[in-house]
Design a protein around this motif. Structure first.
Motif, short mmCIF file in Angstrom:
data_model
loop_
_atom_site.label_atom_id
_atom_site.label_comp_id
_atom_site.label_asym_id
_atom_site.label_seq_id
_atom_site.Cartn_x
_atom_site.Cartn_y
_atom_site.Cartn_z
N MET A 18 0.86 -1.18 0.00
CA MET A 18 0.00 0.00 0.00
C MET A 18 0.90 1.23 0.00
SD MET A 18 -2.44 1.46 2.99
CE MET A 18 -4.02 0.69 2.85
N PHE A 19 0.59 2.21 -0.86
CA PHE A 19 1.35 3.45 -0.84
C PHE A 19 0.48 4.50 -0.16
CE2 PHE A 19 3.51 1.11 -4.08
CZ PHE A 19 4.83 1.40 -3.82
N LEU A 20 0.94 4.93 0.99
CA LEU A 20 0.14 5.85 1.79
C LEU A 20 0.77 7.23 1.74
CD1 LEU A 20 -2.30 5.96 3.78
CD2 LEU A 20 -0.64 5.74 5.60
N ASN A 21 -0.05 8.18 1.40
CA ASN A 21 0.40 9.55 1.28
C ASN A 21 0.22 10.26 2.62
OD1 ASN A 21 1.35 11.64 -0.29
ND2 ASN A 21 -0.72 12.41 -0.65
N LEU A 22 1.30 10.43 3.35
CA LEU A 22 1.22 11.05 4.68
C LEU A 22 1.59 12.53 4.52
CD1 LEU A 22 1.16 9.44 7.68
CD2 LEU A 22 3.32 10.58 7.82
N GLY A 23 0.61 13.38 4.57
CA GLY A 23 0.88 14.80 4.37
C GLY A 23 0.62 15.20 2.94
N ARG B 181 1.31 1.43 21.16
CA ARG B 181 1.24 1.02 19.77
C ARG B 181 0.26 -0.13 19.65
NH1 ARG B 181 6.83 -0.07 18.71
NH2 ARG B 181 6.23 -2.22 18.99
N LEU C 251 3.95 0.53 2.30
CA LEU C 251 3.57 -0.24 3.47
C LEU C 251 3.30 -1.70 3.13
CD1 LEU C 251 0.97 2.14 5.12
CD2 LEU C 251 3.28 1.67 5.90
N GLN D 250 -0.79 17.71 4.34
CA GLN D 250 -1.67 18.16 5.42
C GLN D 250 -1.95 16.98 6.32
OE1 GLN D 250 -2.32 21.24 5.71
NE2 GLN D 250 -1.59 21.88 3.72
N HIS D 251 -1.24 16.90 7.41
CA HIS D 251 -1.42 15.77 8.32
C HIS D 251 -1.05 16.25 9.72
CE1 HIS D 251 -0.62 11.98 10.33
NE2 HIS D 251 -1.29 11.37 9.38
N ARG E 265 -7.58 -1.75 12.48
CA ARG E 265 -7.12 -1.69 13.87
C ARG E 265 -8.29 -1.84 14.82
NH1 ARG E 265 -3.16 3.40 14.69
NH2 ARG E 265 -1.36 2.73 13.52
N GLU F 22 0.99 -2.83 8.22
CA GLU F 22 1.29 -1.54 8.85
C GLU F 22 2.79 -1.30 8.94
OE1 GLU F 22 -0.22 0.69 11.90
OE2 GLU F 22 -2.22 -0.17 11.86
N GLU G 7 -1.59 9.84 14.05
CA GLU G 7 -1.11 8.90 13.04
C GLU G 7 -2.07 8.83 11.85
OE1 GLU G 7 -0.81 5.22 15.18
OE2 GLU G 7 0.09 6.31 16.86
N ILE H 70 3.66 2.51 11.25
CA ILE H 70 3.26 3.91 11.09
C ILE H 70 3.35 4.64 12.43
CG2 ILE H 70 1.40 5.45 10.39
CD1 ILE H 70 0.29 3.27 8.70
N ALA H 71 2.89 3.97 13.48
CA ALA H 71 2.90 4.62 14.79
C ALA H 71 4.33 4.96 15.19
CB ALA H 71 2.27 3.70 15.82
N LYS I 252 -7.56 5.27 2.59
CA LYS I 252 -6.55 4.37 3.18
C LYS I 252 -6.45 4.55 4.70
CE LYS I 252 -3.85 4.12 -1.03
NZ LYS I 252 -2.69 4.67 -1.73
N TYR I 253 -6.52 5.79 5.14
CA TYR I 253 -6.43 6.01 6.59
C TYR I 253 -7.62 5.39 7.31
CZ TYR I 253 -2.63 9.26 5.90
OH TYR I 253 -1.43 9.81 5.59
#
Lengths: 582, 318
Positions: free
Chosen positions: A199-204, B287, A220, A206-207, B141, A223, B213, A563-564, B133-134
């Motif tokens: 999975m390609f997760l775009n973080l930002g 976590r 990813l 705006q995050h 989870r 996770e 997160e 991710i965490a 995705k989020y």
């Protein structure tokens, strides 16, 4: 700095002969050598790996467009690439310059010698259009991919008004959006392994967890993080380009905003660098005032980090408490400087004003108040078991890796390496203060936190010493280049009046030359490399910020975590996006 | 005739009362957090800001009820209602005072457990339907967390059931006349409370939304009153778990007679609600994998042990 300065130059000359073009004296007295472009890789490899007491850290890599310069050092160079290396064994820098005289400048990439050169070379390509042969992924880093031209070239306009009105028709908008799409193949990332798709997760950008406009693309597997590709530049404001069109004096407010949590800490290296170029001696009182203000801002910046780091790990309360304390600090800063976050208060030759009446009481009250709070935070955050579980053993790196990637500041000290520029290369009189360099051993997120918390205590010690031993005397030097000049004699002495008039209207003229001055700033080592062409403004302003290499290092230390954990790592690195992008 | 009317009155009162309390909690929580965080909190609307909730409600009702184009429409709409319905239904079995109970079921606890299991769907479906995705990660989870904590929650209550010899909530309260269950069932209480936190996915168990997160996790795409339902649903969950803790472990309405039973019940319940708020103010978020291994490796064996020991003691005493 040391007697070996000339030795290293002659050693290089003996070893490489013709490849060493010449040595150049500079105001900062760093050994500075011009090297032929064809031999740069060998010379750097020699300096890093073979020489005794090697230069292990690629501290900075930048370029200068020499085409508009009057006082040229190398007559044929159109673009000069500048490598600044740091040797911890020698406690000294060396500057290597490479002249490029072609219209299509190109030089060998040194990413094979220092992986940290990757982003620096991309930046030089982006800003100057210099090609780096053998670079794994040479593309724009700070400017948008659709940008035309290379901003730090002298022919590129500096003001929006020189560029014609901005328009965004639909096709251009599509093009811009397409440019932001992440294509894994471009970065050499596979879309799946044998069993499953990633999975390609775009973080930002705006995050809530990235503390600013930072975009990280995560590859990813479930996770857990396979790879991270940072995309920076959203906070780029052209701070270096602005330096070229401001006078020496009027650039100071811009420095405040480079690392916007550090306040006057940013003025510090800039004004010291200009002072070095102009040969200004600073009175003791100004030195101590500068140190005191800087340490106040160090605490203030660390408080923001403390609160937000805890918040990244899901703790809600600390951020409110630390901001409450920061507000108290701002009370002091405001009383002294008149402003809170960006006081723009240091001046070339001193500080803007003398300390106000009653400043001692404010500082003393804070010194009495704050240690108790720090204890409370220790109990609440550092000794919390969940906090420990989230940070111990996460984002680990060794001293060697840190040096390899150009990490400075608390991130370096957390690996057990005792290196603080305030102690090792003292500036502004830090050698007269008593304080310790806090270190930790494991180089994980928790240890970086331990170091920063302890740094706040050490800053309190320094401030206490400033309070007890504040020297009497002028807060500003009476050197002619001091800006604004002392006004006392202007109405009775014509020379001073003329000087005052010129300095206030045009700004001071700084003699031609170049110098680098760095300080141990809040996030790491922050330095200004200024080139003067003998005029009222800088010819080239290079800002070496600590967050830039730190951000480049993030993917290396986040692979394999979740991710965490990535959020814990980002928090512990303590970067500011304005410091990354400038 | 009159009994039916009284019953309907109780139903209406419980329904309205619980929704009001849940909404009021928004104010209480914001105020209490502010107290612990050296700030003011809402203090502008009405005296001490107590009408803040109404202002919020008005705002949220008038917000555009927007559904993003890329979501699975039907599921997207259904998901937030599930948490409201299951949680409100659970209140049916809570005895607030002698005689004040909507449904005096003889399988009260099982009904409560069944409803809270169904509540897990809200997160899974919202996360899945959002097509983000989020949200998906949040949903995954949430599913894992709620399913595992469900197990200990059920097991931790069995000790209480053994002591009372009944699944009926009123019987359980009456069985605590001599001594509150929290004394013999202390481990059960702790596990139930932790599992309850996880069920309501509040900090430190807010892993499905994990603001720093996952932005807002499973409800990232929700806005307007649909978001409001998740929001109020969460507070309803807090109220429910606090009420259940009161009934199962702290003697429900029982207390010295200078106050009416319902007041005792409410005092105890609000005390637990404040504990919820305090926990949120003070703890970081573990976590996801740490939370799971903690649950399966520590809480599950503890719950089983507790059940075993309780059973053995009860058998021995017979």
């Amino acid at each position: 700095m040391t007697t070996t300065d000339n030795d290293i130059i002659s050693e290089l000359k003996n070893k490489f002969g013709e490849a060493i073009l010449m040595a150049q004296p500079t105001k900062d007295e760093f050994p500075t050598v011009w090297v032929d472009a064809a031999h740069i890789a060998e010379v750097l490899k020699y300096l890093k790996n073979e020489i005794s007491r090697p230069y292990k850290m690629l501290y900075d890599l930048t370029a200068i467009d020499e085409q508009a310069k009057v006082h040229k050092v190398h007559q044929d160079s159109k673009f000069t690439i500048v490598y600044l290396l740091l040797s911890f064994d020698r406690n000294n820098f060396i500057r290597i310059k490479v002249p490029l005289s072609s219209d299509k400048p190109s030089v060998t990439s040194i990413t094979k010698i220092w992986p940290a050169a990757n982003w620096y070379e991309r930046e030089v390509y982006d800003m100057f259009g210099v090609n780096f042969e053998g670079h794994p992924h040479l593309r724009r880093i700070l400017m948008p991919g659709t940008w035309k031209g290379h901003p730090l070239q002298k022919c590129h306009p500096a003001r929006a008004t020189e560029m014609g009105p901005f328009q965004l028709p639909e096709d251009k908008q599509d093009e811009e959006q397409d440019m932001l799409k992440f294509k894994p193949e471009e970065w050499g990332l596979s879309k799946s392994n044998n069993d499953e798709e990633f999975m390609f997760l775009n973080l930002g950008p705006q995050h809530p967890g990235t503390h600013g406009v930072l975009r990280l693309v995560l590859q990813l597997d479930g996770e857990s993080i396979v790879n991270v590709v940072p995309d920076i530049g959203f906070h780029h404001r052209g701070a270096e380009k602005m330096g070229e069109r401001q006078s020496w004096h009027t650039y100071i407010p811009y420095t405040d905003r480079v690392e916007y949590l550090g306040g006057v800490m940013n003025n510090f290296p800039y004004v010291m660098c200009v002072e070095k170029l102009a040969g200004i001696q600073i009175p003791d009182r100004a030195k101590v005032i500068r140190i005191m203000l800087s340490e106040l801002f160090r605490i203030s910046s660390h408080l923001v980090w403390y609160g937000t780091f805890a918040q990244d790990l899901g703790m809600m309360t600390p951020v409110f408490l630390t901001f409450y304390d920061r507000e108290k600090l701002f009370g002091i800063v405001e009383a002294i400087t008149g402003d809170r976050m960006h006081p723009n208060w240091f001046r070339i030759g001193g500080v803007a004003q003398d300390l106000p009446n009653g400043w001692e009481k404010m500082v003393k009250d804070f010194l009495d108040y704050f240690p108790k709070r720090l204890k409370e935070y220790d109990k609440m955050v550092m000794r919390n078991n969940i906090f420990k579980a989230r940070t111990v053993g996460i984002g680990v790196y060794t001293t060697e890796e840190a040096i390899e990637w150009g990490v400075t500041g608390a991130g370096l000290r957390a690996t057990g390496f005792e290196w603080d520029f305030r102690k090792k290369q003292p500036y502004s009189g830090y050698e007269q203060f008593e304080f310790d360099i806090p270190t930790a051993q494991n180089g994980d997120c928790y240890d970086r936190a331990v170091v920063r918390v302890e740094e706040m205590r050490q800053s309190l010690r320094i401030i206490k010493q400033c309070l007890d031993n504040m020297p009497e005397g002028p807060y500003k030097s009476d050197h002619p280049a001091t800006t604004p000049p002392i006004k006392k004699y202007t109405m009775i002495h014509i020379e001073t009046l003329i000087n005052h008039f010129l300095n206030v209207t045009w700004g001071p003229v700084i003699p031609a030359g170049e110098a680098f001055v760095g300080v141990e700033a809040t996030k790491g080592h922050n330095g200004y490399y200024l080139t003067s062409d003998g005029s009222t403004g800088s010819y080239r302003t290079r800002i070496r910020t600590p967050s830039f290499p730190h951000m480049q290092f993030v993917p290396e230390i986040s692979k394999g975590y979740t991710i965490a954990d990535l959020l814990a790592i980002l928090g512990s690195v303590d970067y500011v996006l304005s410091d990354v992008d400038r | 005739m009159s009994e039916t009317w009284i019953h309907i009155l109780i139903i209406v009162c419980v329904l309205l009362g619980m929704v009001t309390i849940a909404a009021g909690l928004i104010y209480v929580e914001r105020r209490m957090l502010a107290v612990w965080q050296e700030r003011y909190g809402p203090n502008r609307v009405g005296p001490f800001g107590i009408f803040q909730v109404m202002a919020d409600m008005v705002k949220i009702f008038f917000k555009e009820d927007w559904i993003p184009g890329f979501v699975d429409r039907k599921v997207f709409i259904v998901a937030p209602t599930i948490i409201m319905i299951t949680t409100l239904l659970s209140f049916a079995i809570v005895p607030f005072a002698p005689g004040i109970v909507v449904a005096n079921l003889n399988v009260g606890i099982l009904f409560f457990l069944a409803m809270s299991s169904l509540g897990a769907y809200t997160i899974v479906l919202a996360g899945w339907a959002s097509n983000n995705k989020y949200s998906l990660i949040g949903g995954l989870r949430g599913a894992a967390q709620m399913i595992s904590y469900e197990v200990f929650m059920g097991l931790s209550l069995m000790g209480v059931v053994i002591l009372a010899g009944s699944f009926n909530m009123t019987d359980i309260v009456m069985a605590q006349k001599g001594m509150w269950n929290v004394v013999p069932q202390f481990i059960g209480f702790v596990i139930f409370f932790i599992a309850g936190l996880a069920e309501t996915h509040r900090l430190p168990f807010d892993i499905p939304e994990a603001e720093s997160e996952l932005i807002a996790g499973f409800h990232s795409e929700y806005s307007g009153m649909k978001f409001g339902m998740f929001f109020v649903g969460e507070y309803l969950g807090i109220t429910l778990v606090s009420a259940m803790t009161t009934v199962l472990f702290f003697g429900g309405w029982l207390g010295p007679s200078f106050l009416p039973p319902i007041v005792w019940f409410l005092i105890k319940m609000f005390a637990f609600i404040l504990v919820f708020v305090l926990l949120r103010a003070s703890l970081p978020r573990p976590r996801y994998d740490q939370l799971m291994s903690w649950g399966w490796k520590i809480l599950l064996p503890l719950a089983l042990l507790n059940l075993l020991v309780t059973g053995a003691i009860v058998l021995y005493n017979q």
